[in-house]
Every structure is written in C-alpha cells, then in structure tokens.
Scaffold this active site. Sequence first.
Site, PDB file in Angstrom:
ATOM      1  N   TYR A  33      -3.015  -4.631   2.858  1.00 32.84           N
ATOM      2  CA  TYR A  33      -1.894  -5.539   2.616  1.00 32.84           C
ATOM      3  C   TYR A  33      -1.129  -5.116   1.374  1.00 32.84           C
ATOM      4  CZ  TYR A  33      -4.377  -7.927  -1.196  1.00 32.84           C
ATOM      5  OH  TYR A  33      -5.003  -8.217  -2.378  1.00 32.84           O
ATOM      6  N   ARG A  52       2.020   2.575  -2.338  1.00 31.20           N
ATOM      7  CA  ARG A  52       0.596   2.212  -2.310  1.00 31.20           C
ATOM      8  C   ARG A  52       0.189   1.777  -0.910  1.00 31.20           C
ATOM      9  NH1 ARG A  52      -1.549  -2.235  -6.405  1.00 31.20           N
ATOM     10  NH2 ARG A  52      -0.310  -3.538  -5.003  1.00 31.20           N
ATOM     11  N   ARG A 100     -14.610  -5.656  20.479  1.00 26.71           N
ATOM     12  CA  ARG A 100     -15.359  -5.522  19.229  1.00 26.71           C
ATOM     13  C   ARG A 100     -16.363  -4.364  19.290  1.00 26.71           C
ATOM     14  NH1 ARG A 100     -19.780  -6.878  16.451  1.00 26.71           N
ATOM     15  NH2 ARG A 100     -19.475  -7.392  14.249  1.00 26.71           N
ATOM     16  N   HIS A 102     -17.832  -1.401  16.117  1.00 23.44           N
ATOM     17  CA  HIS A 102     -17.594  -0.997  14.734  1.00 23.44           C
ATOM     18  C   HIS A 102     -16.691   0.236  14.608  1.00 23.44           C
ATOM     19  CE1 HIS A 102     -20.767  -3.834  14.125  1.00 23.44           C
ATOM     20  NE2 HIS A 102     -20.792  -3.643  12.812  1.00 23.44           N
ATOM     21  N   LYS A 148      -6.154  -1.185  -1.054  1.00 24.01           N
ATOM     22  CA  LYS A 148      -5.801  -2.616  -1.073  1.00 24.01           C
ATOM     23  C   LYS A 148      -6.114  -3.221   0.294  1.00 24.01           C
ATOM     24  CE  LYS A 148      -2.103  -5.565  -2.841  1.00 24.01           C
ATOM     25  NZ  LYS A 148      -2.939  -6.342  -3.745  1.00 24.01           N
ATOM     26  N   GLU A 181     -11.591  -5.509 -13.704  1.00 22.93           N
ATOM     27  CA  GLU A 181     -10.229  -6.067 -13.580  1.00 22.93           C
ATOM     28  C   GLU A 181     -10.371  -7.558 -13.309  1.00 22.93           C
ATOM     29  OE1 GLU A 181      -8.153  -4.458 -10.098  1.00 22.93           O
ATOM     30  OE2 GLU A 181     -10.077  -4.089  -9.144  1.00 22.93           O
ATOM     31  N   LEU A 206      -8.216  -1.535  -8.550  1.00 26.46           N
ATOM     32  CA  LEU A 206      -6.936  -1.337  -7.865  1.00 26.46           C
ATOM     33  C   LEU A 206      -5.916  -0.763  -8.845  1.00 26.46           C
ATOM     34  CD1 LEU A 206      -5.577  -1.929  -5.064  1.00 26.46           C
ATOM     35  CD2 LEU A 206      -4.483  -3.833  -6.223  1.00 26.46           C
TER      36      LEU A 206
HETATM   37  N1  PMP Z   1      -6.328  -6.033  -8.952  1.00 28.61           N
HETATM   38  C1  PMP Z   1      -6.585  -6.716  -7.833  1.00 28.61           C
HETATM   39  C2  PMP Z   1      -8.003  -6.850  -7.383  1.00 28.61           C
HETATM   40  C3  PMP Z   1      -5.529  -7.297  -7.110  1.00 28.61           C
HETATM   41  O1  PMP Z   1      -5.782  -7.971  -5.976  1.00 28.61           O
HETATM   42  C4  PMP Z   1      -4.198  -7.181  -7.607  1.00 28.61           C
HETATM   43  C5  PMP Z   1      -3.031  -7.832  -6.910  1.00 28.61           C
HETATM   44  N2  PMP Z   1      -3.072  -7.840  -5.571  1.00 28.61           N
HETATM   45  C6  PMP Z   1      -3.985  -6.464  -8.777  1.00 28.61           C
HETATM   46  C7  PMP Z   1      -5.072  -5.892  -9.426  1.00 28.61           C
HETATM   47  C8  PMP Z   1      -2.597  -6.279  -9.332  1.00 28.61           C
HETATM   48  O2  PMP Z   1      -1.883  -5.360  -8.573  1.00 28.61           O
HETATM   49  P1  PMP Z   1      -0.281  -5.412  -8.477  1.00 28.61           P
HETATM   50  O3  PMP Z   1       0.216  -5.315  -9.893  1.00 28.61           O
HETATM   51  O4  PMP Z   1       0.068  -4.210  -7.696  1.00 28.61           O
HETATM   52  O5  PMP Z   1       0.084  -6.701  -7.845  1.00 28.61           O
END
Ligand code: PMP
Length: 286
Positions: A33, A52, A100, A102, A148, A181, A206
Amino acid sequence: MSRVAYVNGTYQAHGNAVVHIEDRGFQFADGVYEVWSVFDGKLADYEGHMQRLGRSLTELRIDIPMTAQALGVVLRETIRRNRVRNGIVYIQITRGTAPRDHAFPKGVAPSVIVTSKPIDLSKGEALAAKGAAAVSHPDTRWGRCDIKTVGLLPNALAKQAAREKGAYEAILYDEMGMVTEGSSTNAWIVDENGKLRTRDTQANILRGITRAAIMKLVAEEGIELDERAFSLEEAKRAKELFVTAASSFVMPLVSLDGEKIGDGKPGPIATLLRQVYLAQARREAI
Ligand code: PMP
C-alpha cells in the site's frame, strides 16, 4: 457526503465496495500500500511515494498491468470524486484473487483499490502545538519492514497499546533496546548533545518518504544529521523526540512512557521542521 472507492477498474459507492473473500490481501496479507497526504486536492511527495510503491511491488514480484501514470489518474480521480481538499489518498495492490494456496497463483490479475478521505488539519496542528505522548513497545515485526506491505498486525497491536495508555504513538524497540521506528512513523531525536539523529535505513525499518524529504530540508537548514540508531534510554534523555509520516508530517512527542522529554514542550528543531516541511509539501504538491 457520499464517498466513492476505486475497485479494480470501477468507482463504487464506498459502503458497497468489496473485494473477494479469496483475495490474497485478505488471506495472506499478500499486498502492498501507499498513502499520500493531499493539500488543496493535490498529492504531496508524489514521486517518492510512487517510486516506493513500485519498489514494494517489485520486491513481492506483483506484476501490475497499469503504468504509474495510469495509477496517478486513478488517485486524482478518487480524490476528485470524494471532493477531498485536505486529507489522504490510499492505494492498496494485492496479488489478486485465487483459490487459497500459499504459493503464488499463475495468470491472476492484481487487485487495485483506492480510497480518499478528508482530514481536519487543524486537529493535527493543535496536537503538534502542545506535543503528543508516546509509549515504548517491543518491535515484533518480520524481517522485511522495508517493504510497505499490508501485513500490519504487529503495528496495529502496538498502536492499540499506545491508544490504551492515552498515547499518540508507540515507539518500537529491538532486542538491544534500540529504537527502530514508530508503529506508523519514523522516529527522530535531538540527543542530549544537541545532535539530530534518526536510525539508518540499513536497519529493518520503512524508508519513510517524509523522512527522506526532511533529510533534504535538514541539509538545507544547515542542521547536522547523524543517521545512527539511538536507544530508548537516549530517547528518554533527549532534548527532543519526534516522529515523521505522510499523515502526521512532523509530530513532536513530549513524553515517553510517562517521562517528560526535554522541558515537556515541543522543541525548536521539531517545530521548525514541521513548518518548513508543511510549507514545502503544500508548495510542491502536484
Ligand atoms: N514507518 C512505518 C512503519 C510506517 O507505517 C510509516 C507510514 N506508513 C512510516 C514509517 C512513515 O513513512 P512515510 O513518511 O512514507 O509516510
């Protein structure tokens, strides 16, 4: 106001918009996403999020028969049909619907859904002006947090734990007690020596698009940045703690696990970065 969602080629009433029960997003979290913030109907950090998205799809080997340009048309049309001026636009792409199993199905078209919703920017401004609370939470996610994906259960559990403690964000930490994070944000500190720090992206985190935009602004402002991990203890002793994301921009955090950060007010660096980031994001939204 009636909301509209894009689902696999058509725009549908949001309340009736559905995907199949055997969609691999639902069965396996086999999808990715992106989220853009929307200012005056335009998308902020457009290219960064689109790139991304492409990378996430490539990493999962999901072949989408739509160009980035066509996706851009759908994003804008969804914003327009929902009459969103300020808010977010969300896209999810899964490997598609198949019996379904895997292993990857063959010859299946990916599912593409897009939604958009308005956000009252004044609420975020009010919170940023007084600063938000955070709690720490162990990072229990998988080894590919650079992709993501919609596999967000550990993130959701961490965010819920934060909410139940009245906090805005959960700051995740690894087995060494080092911050990775936030549950949906990247984390930054101004350490006790006054040095701006955020964890490097070699780690399992991320690569935030807002993080990257802020890094450029930091360089332009002549602020030195140390891309290096910091511990929870360092975060608690820091002069400033803040998080960045497309949906929260730069959010100052004034407490962590109930301990006051700095003087308990949003610090000068976070406040400056929020201002310059917002001004640039609005200016450069397309
Ligand atoms: N880390 C995680 C785990 C996230 O889900 C997000 C936002 N989706 C971010 C960092 C921040 O990323 P961005 O600045 O691209 O929104």
